[in-house]
Design an enzyme around this catalytic site. Structure first.
Site, short mmCIF file in Angstrom:
data_model
loop_
_atom_site.label_atom_id
_atom_site.label_comp_id
_atom_site.label_asym_id
_atom_site.label_seq_id
_atom_site.Cartn_x
_atom_site.Cartn_y
_atom_site.Cartn_z
CG PHE A 1 66.97 46.37 122.50
CD1 PHE A 1 68.26 46.88 122.49
CD2 PHE A 1 66.80 45.01 122.49
CE1 PHE A 1 69.36 46.05 122.47
CE2 PHE A 1 67.89 44.16 122.48
CZ PHE A 1 69.17 44.69 122.47
NE ARG A 2 63.26 42.49 123.42
CZ ARG A 2 64.00 43.06 124.37
NH1 ARG A 2 63.86 44.34 124.63
NH2 ARG A 2 64.90 42.36 125.05
CG HIS B 1 68.23 48.40 132.75
ND1 HIS B 1 67.42 48.07 131.69
CD2 HIS B 1 67.89 47.52 133.75
CE1 HIS B 1 66.62 47.05 132.03
NE2 HIS B 1 66.88 46.71 133.27
CB CYS C 1 87.08 52.49 137.53
SG CYS C 1 88.12 51.08 137.97
CB CYS D 1 92.81 51.46 140.32
SG CYS D 1 91.33 50.71 139.59
CB SER E 1 58.37 48.72 129.15
OG SER E 1 59.07 47.51 129.38
CG ASP F 1 52.48 57.65 119.96
OD1 ASP F 1 52.72 56.47 119.66
OD2 ASP F 1 52.78 58.61 119.24
#
Ligand code: NAD
Length: 251
Positions: free
Chosen positions: A33-34, A119, A127, A154, A192, A234
């Site tokens: 992500f960063r 997550h 749904c 629904c 992380s 790594d």
């Protein structure tokens, strides 16, 4: 050797919990992500409140999700995922708690009972009202044919089965993660950036309950000063060393 010390720590550990972040999957071709130039910043995931705010936002959320999926559609588990699946076979793994939504730990063969997907999971949808499961292909076909997000029969909104920014984590999932942090004597955070909470609180929960904290990451994290042992490496190299250490005393 850099990893001798890590293997030594692994040899003496009896109960190991591993927290994995996006860095564990970069070797598989899933961008983190960063890191600079991340496509996640182009196709930025839409937060939960915004997702609920309107039909056009939901369609845009799905367009971004599928754009990202196309970037890493061929991703397969790498040596880091494989090492953790093999670690389970050696009987000392409490759990892998992952921030990742790519499904690669399960694809590597890690048992569901050992895997906490903090997550959620981006490989299917559900749904938000009735919980019905949907295949992504179904949602995508509808989006491409109509330009609109598919809603459930629904009347509920269908969303990928991930936890969006601003969305509450399921209580049972968080409880499993906290129990895994409290129940280990070696806690390893790997790949992380350790900035997303509540995942980033788990290392210190583990330490407060007596665990040794090891951080394996390419770059600095805010928890580095608190780590008992720090390896700038790594994910694959570090986790293979960990596995070697455990394997040396297994049996
Ligand atoms: P992040 O992008 O914030 O941090 C990843 C960290 O891993 C960085 O510090 C980077 O230096 C390091 N790294 C990258 N490749 C590495 C490698 N091969 N070996 C060792 N270190 C490496 O990711 P995060 O902390 O997991 O937080 C991002 C959030 O976004 C996650 O909680 C997740 O929900 C979501 N996300 C998931 C995925 C995925 O499922 N693979 C990918 C991107 C983002």
């Amino acid at each position: 050797m850099v990893f001798d010390h890590l293997a030594e720590l692994a040899r003496s550990a009896r109960r190991i919990t591993v927290l994995t972040g996006a860095g564990v999957s970069t070797e598989s071709g899933v961008p983190d992500f960063r890191s600079p130039g991340s496509p996640w910043l182009v196709h930025k995931p839409i937060g939960y409140a915004e997702f609920l705010s309107g039909a056009e936002v939901r369609a845009e959320a799905w367009r971004r999700k599928f754009a990202m999926d196309d970037i890493y559609r061929d991703a397969r588990p790498n040596r880091a995922h494989a090492a953790l699946a093999r670690l389970d076979g050696l009987g000392r793994l409490v759990a892998v708690v992952t921030q990742n939504i790519d499904g690669l730990h399960a694809a590597a063969g890690l048992a569901p009972s050992r895997l906490v997907e903090l997550h959620g999971n981006g490989t299917y949808a559900h749904c938000l009202t009735c919980g019905q499961h949907f295949e992504l292909a179904t949602v995508r076909r509808h989006l491409e044919a109509t330009g609109c997000a598919l809603d459930c029969a629904c009347g509920g909104f269908i969303k990928s089965a991930t936890v969006a920014f601003g969305q509450t984590l399921p209580t049972a999932t968080l409880q499993r993660a906290v129990a895994a942090a409290k129940g280990c004597d070696l806690f390893v955070a790997v790949g992380s950036s350790l900035v997303v909470r509540p995942a980033a609180t788990l290392p210190q929960i583990a330490q407060a309950h007596g665990a040794v904290l090891v951080i394996l990451n390419r770059e600095a994290t805010p928890l580095d000063p608190a780590a008992d042992h720090l390896f700038r490496c790594d994910a694959g190299d570090g986790l293979l060393a960990l596995l070697d250490g455990v394997a040396a005393t297994a049996g």
